[in-house]
Design an enzyme around this catalytic site. Structure first.
Site, PDB file in Angstrom:
ATOM      1  N   PRO A  20       0.879  -1.826   0.101  1.00  0.00           N
ATOM      2  CA  PRO A  20      -0.465   0.037  -0.623  1.00  0.00           C
ATOM      3  C   PRO A  20       1.044   0.533   0.159  1.00  0.00           C
ATOM      4  CG  PRO A  20      -0.909  -1.444   1.193  1.00  0.00           C
ATOM      5  CD  PRO A  20       0.016  -1.853   1.003  1.00  0.00           C
ATOM      6  N   GLU A  21       0.426   2.039  -1.142  1.00  0.00           N
ATOM      7  CA  GLU A  21       0.989   3.324  -0.610  1.00  0.00           C
ATOM      8  C   GLU A  21       0.082   4.458  -0.104  1.00  0.00           C
ATOM      9  OE1 GLU A  21       2.992   4.001  -4.364  1.00  0.00           O
ATOM     10  OE2 GLU A  21       3.629   2.307  -5.377  1.00  0.00           O
TER      11      GLU A  21
END
Length: 273
Positions: A2-3
């Protein structure tokens, strides 16, 4: 992994699900993920109230009523849910935090690269472990002038600099690739070769792409899921990431891939110079 958009999406859902709820119990089923989990049992969490949820880079902070916070990072496969206590425990759920409304905050991570810790907040409102993070890419501090200054005299490829959390925090492989494609800049370009106008274009495109990704609920490539189990829809809008050997959507040239910083970096050799 996840960014920023994925962390932002999760954070917004958790803010609604946790804020105002009191912790009634903590269960830890696994000694550690990336860092030890057993300290959560003796952290004195029972009786505390969640007062809000915030994001810093790819980290989430669930603020507590005693000037501490739960610090979360989702690693490669972290998933959080808020569900009724009657839902059976899944194999890779490692922590349950029981809430006063009968719901349970659950932390799942198949690969155990995630993190869930309790930290005291410093005078700036953040834990000391986040002190080295750079500017937020959606903030006014992230400007073309700032990014150009960070790149000047650096032989490091510009993609690596865009992903350097000490410069700007939260931009990972997906959104760095998309940003540089939109800006017409090769990921291989040394930072010191970046012009002022290119730096400004990179900042503008990074901000726009991140905002669009947040609106679409992030990007699901493999493991990412929202709090409700749904997937991010921005994957449908990807222009360059993961498209090695496909045709460039802009010019038709075959997309190439190189490894930078241990990550595959797709780019168009014609559109990105």
């Amino acid at each position: 992994m996840p960014e920023l958009p994925e962390a932002e999406t999760i954070g917004r859902a958790l803010k609604s699900a946790l804020t105002g709820k009191t912790i009634t119990g903590v269960e830890v089923f696994t000694p550690a993920m990336r860092t030890p989990l057993t300290p959560l049992k003796d952290a004195g969490l029972t009786g505390l109230k969640f007062t809000g949820v915030r994001r810093r880079g790819r980290y989430l902070l669930a603020d507590l009523s005693d000037e501490r916070a739960l610090l979360m990072h989702f690693g490669m496969s972290g998933v959080v849910r808020v569900e009724p206590a009657s839902v059976a425990k899944r194999k890779h759920e490692h922590v349950f935090i029981h809430l006063s409304d009968g719901m349970v905050f659950r932390f799942e991570c198949t690969r155990r690269f995630s993190m869930l810790e309790v930290h005291t907040l410093q005078s700036d409102g953040f834990p000391a472990v986040l002190a080295d993070l750079g500017v937020e890419p959606l903030s006014e501090d992230f400007t073309g002038e700032y990014f150009l200054r960070c790149c000047s005299n650096r032989a490091t490829p510009v993609k690596n600099l865009l992903m350097d959390n000490k410069i700007v925090t939260g931009i990972g492989n997906i959104y760095a690739a998309e940003t540089l494609f939109a800006s017409g800049v090769s990921p291989l370009r040394p930072g010191k070769m970046l012009t002022s106008s290119e730096a400004s274009e990179i900042v503008k495109n990074a901000r726009e792409i991140l905002q669009r990704a947040i609106a679409d609920g992030g990007t699901t490539i493999s493991d990412f899921r929202h709090v409700d189990g749904s997937e991010g829809k921005f994957v449908q809008n990807l222009q360059i990431y993961g498209k090695d050997n496909e045709k460039c959507p802009r010019c038709g040239t075959v997309i190439q891939s190189v490894r930078l910083g241990g990550r595959a970096s797709c780019y168009c050799p014609e559109c990105q110079k």
